[in-house]
Design an enzyme around this catalytic site. Structure first.
Site, PDB file in Angstrom:
ATOM      1  N   SER A   1       0.323  -4.600   1.731  1.00 30.83           N
ATOM      2  CA  SER A   1      -0.189  -3.977   0.513  1.00 30.83           C
ATOM      3  C   SER A   1       0.518  -4.592  -0.682  1.00 30.83           C
ATOM      4  O   SER A   1       1.645  -5.096  -0.550  1.00 30.83           O
ATOM      5  CB  SER A   1       0.086  -2.464   0.556  1.00 30.83           C
ATOM      6  OG  SER A   1      -0.147  -1.860  -0.702  1.00 30.83           O
TER       7      SER A   1
ATOM      8  N   TYR B   1       6.453   3.737   1.862  1.00 34.96           N
ATOM      9  CA  TYR B   1       5.288   2.899   2.131  1.00 34.96           C
ATOM     10  C   TYR B   1       5.542   1.476   1.623  1.00 34.96           C
ATOM     11  O   TYR B   1       5.339   0.494   2.351  1.00 34.96           O
ATOM     12  CB  TYR B   1       4.046   3.491   1.472  1.00 34.96           C
ATOM     13  CG  TYR B   1       2.783   2.717   1.747  1.00 34.96           C
ATOM     14  CD1 TYR B   1       2.140   2.812   2.981  1.00 34.96           C
ATOM     15  CD2 TYR B   1       2.206   1.893   0.773  1.00 34.96           C
ATOM     16  CE1 TYR B   1       0.978   2.103   3.248  1.00 34.96           C
ATOM     17  CE2 TYR B   1       1.047   1.187   1.034  1.00 34.96           C
ATOM     18  CZ  TYR B   1       0.435   1.294   2.261  1.00 34.96           C
ATOM     19  OH  TYR B   1      -0.717   0.582   2.514  1.00 34.96           O
TER      20      TYR B   1
END
Length: 253
Positions: free
Chosen positions: A138, A148
């Site tokens: 990401s 994350y």
């Protein structure tokens, strides 16, 4: 025909990888927990593209079920040429409030699981002198964004090293770093275009993300950042203060 194993294949970007790889003539092995969703996708792909489709329903956080996936990746009789590590889920950014067991599972699924699956696939790929691994990361890997972003940062760092290490042996490893993409991943978190401070113009289409990443993987690139807007955003993170980058990372939960 080449065979591709795709994790997290029951929805979102995983479904799109399965469709696009099958459209290119690859047989596919679909991996996810939701057997019904996998069976429906398998029927669609067989009908549309005429390729061989295997369904491997497995919870990748369960060691026994994950072992079946690792065994499939190691198979010499049915070699796997492409591995797409796509399985994952998101958590709220409030680390201090999150259940720590959920955080541990999040870390395992985003780091330990792809590491184990890559390890299972690499020996055979290197022996055959060909293979491609795509690890779905990401743009959060470049922007401070709770656990994350930290997990995806590991994926990017390892993919860069692995690509340099194994590309001379015919195996490329690419970290795919999309931004906000219209998938169930974001919908499950209650995010849509224009919400939570995320401008509509920053949202990407899953088909575009997959197409761009497959092109970059074919070129042997260690990192794929689909779309110019996100490549520019990542470039900016290298020069702005970390506190500002962290505030940008707060957008969209």
């Amino acid at each position: 025909m080449p065979t591709a194993v795709i994790t997290g294949a029951s929805s979102g970007i995983g479904v799109e990888y399965a469709r696009q790889l099958a459209a290119r003539g690859a047989d596919v092995v679909l991996v996810a927990r939701d057997r019904a969703a996998l069976d429906a996708l398998a029927h669609e792909i067989r009908s549309r593209h005429g390729v061989h489709v295997e369904v491997l329903a497995a919870d990748l956080l369960d060691a026994g079920e994950r072992a079946a996936v690792e065994t499939r990746l190691r198979s010499a009789a049915q070699p796997v040429e492409v591995l797409v590590n796509n399985a994952g889920f998101g958590l709220p950014l409030d680390f201090e409030r999150n259940d720590i067991e959920a955080e541990a599972a999040h870390l395992a699924l985003h780091v330990e699981v792809p590491m184990r699956l890559m390890h299972a696939a690499l020996e055979g790929m290197c022996a055959r002198g060909s293979g491609r691994i795509l690890n779905i990361a990401s743009v959060a890997a470049f922007i401070p964004r709770s656990t994350y972003g930290a997990a995806k940062g590991w994926i990017v760092s390892f993919s860069r090293w692995a690509n340099a290490r194994y590309a001379p042996r015919g195996v490329t490893v690419t970290a795919v770093c999309p931004g906000f993409t219209h998938t169930d991943f974001h919908r499950r978190m209650g995010l849509e275009a224009g919400s939570e401070g995320v401008p509509a113009g920053l949202w990407l289409n899953a088909a575009f993300v997959v197409r761009a990443s497959l092109r970059d993987a074919a070129r042997g690139r260690p990192v794929s950042i689909p779309s110019l807007r996100y490549r520019l955003l990542v470039a900016l993170t290298r020069v702005v203060p970390s506190t500002l980058a962290a505030r940008v990372g707060e957008s969209g939960r």
